[in-house]
Design a protein around this motif. Sequence first.
Motif, PDB file in Angstrom:
ATOM      1  N   GLU A  60       0.854  -1.186   0.000  1.00 15.56           N
ATOM      2  CA  GLU A  60       0.000   0.000   0.000  1.00 15.56           C
ATOM      3  C   GLU A  60       0.889   1.235   0.000  1.00 15.56           C
ATOM      4  O   GLU A  60       1.779   1.375   0.849  1.00 15.56           O
ATOM      5  N   ASN A 119      -4.473   5.034  -2.280  1.00 10.84           N
ATOM      6  CA  ASN A 119      -5.700   5.593  -1.700  1.00 10.84           C
ATOM      7  C   ASN A 119      -6.238   6.720  -2.570  1.00 10.84           C
ATOM      8  O   ASN A 119      -5.481   7.556  -3.062  1.00 10.84           O
ATOM      9  N   GLU A 151      -7.855   2.209  -3.685  1.00 16.77           N
ATOM     10  CA  GLU A 151      -8.574   2.041  -2.414  1.00 16.77           C
ATOM     11  C   GLU A 151      -9.533   3.201  -2.197  1.00 16.77           C
ATOM     12  O   GLU A 151      -9.132   4.363  -2.191  1.00 16.77           O
ATOM     13  N   ASP A 182     -11.846   0.339   1.320  1.00 11.97           N
ATOM     14  CA  ASP A 182     -10.963   0.565   2.468  1.00 11.97           C
ATOM     15  C   ASP A 182     -11.784   0.852   3.729  1.00 11.97           C
ATOM     16  O   ASP A 182     -12.908   1.357   3.641  1.00 11.97           O
TER      17      ASP A 182
HETATM   18 MG    MG Z   1      -5.811   2.541   2.448  1.00  7.01          MG
END
Ligand code: MG
Length: 295
Positions: A60, A119, A151, A182
């Motif tokens: 991530e 993200n 995400e 998420d």
């Molecule tokens: Mg995340």
Amino acid sequence: RAKEAGRGRCATFDPMMNDEIQHKTTLARDLRCALAGEGGLAVHYQPQIDLATGRVCGFEALARWTHPRLGNVPPIEFIRVAESSHLICDLGTWILREAAGQAKAWLAAGEPACKVSVNVSAAQIWASDFAADVARVLAETGLPPHLLCLELTESLLADHEEGRVLAALQSLKRQGVMLSLDDFGTGYSSLGYLTQLPFDTLKIDRVFIDGIAESSRSRELLRGIVALGHGLGLNLVGEGAEKAEEVAILRDLGCDEVQGFVFARPTIAAEALAYAHRCARAAERGGEGGATADR
Ligand code: MG
Ligand code: C2E
Ligand code: MG
Ligand code: MG
């Protein structure tokens, strides 16, 4: 008299609030400078471990900002500032390009294929050219789309009609990128959207993992979430595991992947890759999975 009126207005003004607005304005200005190339922004990578093999199967990407005067600003804080000052799209695109470029560089260097998760804020999704930005970054970096995972949090469902959310996500799916939900379970109250939206992965928030080693009720809740996710054909990632016992329970319950301090904290790309190598070597030596808490 003017002075009096002025003082009257000031009395309704909370000085703490004033400081906070000032602070946010400063952060927004400095973040704009950082994005304009003054530096201070970085991407860290947190390994995601495949519980079946013990190998790292993804990373991530997490934004980091070292402010020239204030030092490290927590992501929660500067992401919020970016969201409220229209900088989130530029910041988001910068992170997307960094992370996709890094994943492609690893691939080109002969590393095993690993996905990179980025993200995405709700505001980015609603910007008219988000899907085009993603397409451009994939074309520029040459990263295969299935190795990019976006995400999104439940909050993006909050104030938008279902049709618009669905259309936005479908246009991303058509490009072949993966979509992950998420912080699952912490926001929106209805679960109906899970059957309608094209998510591939569900990230089980840390609140559902914290305490499973001690509480059978917490374990039962987690078991239910895993069954729900798998029943819908979703890949499950447990987030924020801090103890070996938590990992053992997640594995027993059939969770697919885990990301947490117990394995590795987010770190610079080279260190995250070195961790993946250690896990791979341990997995090759045989026995149970490669990743452990102390590797
Ligand atoms: Mg995340
Ligand atoms: P998130 O996407 O849910 O990211 C996971 C957060 O949990 C990260 O915090 C990570 O460091 C932390 N974490 C991972 N394992 C553990 C653990 O075992 N224990 C604990 N206590 N925490 C763990 P971080 O890096 O501070 O990021 C916080 C949030 O800021 C992220 O939550 C995400 O919502 C947001 N964020 C970070 N980078 C970006 C970005 O590039 N774009 C956007 N839109 N949001 C970002
Ligand atoms: Mg999360
Ligand atoms: Mg979180």
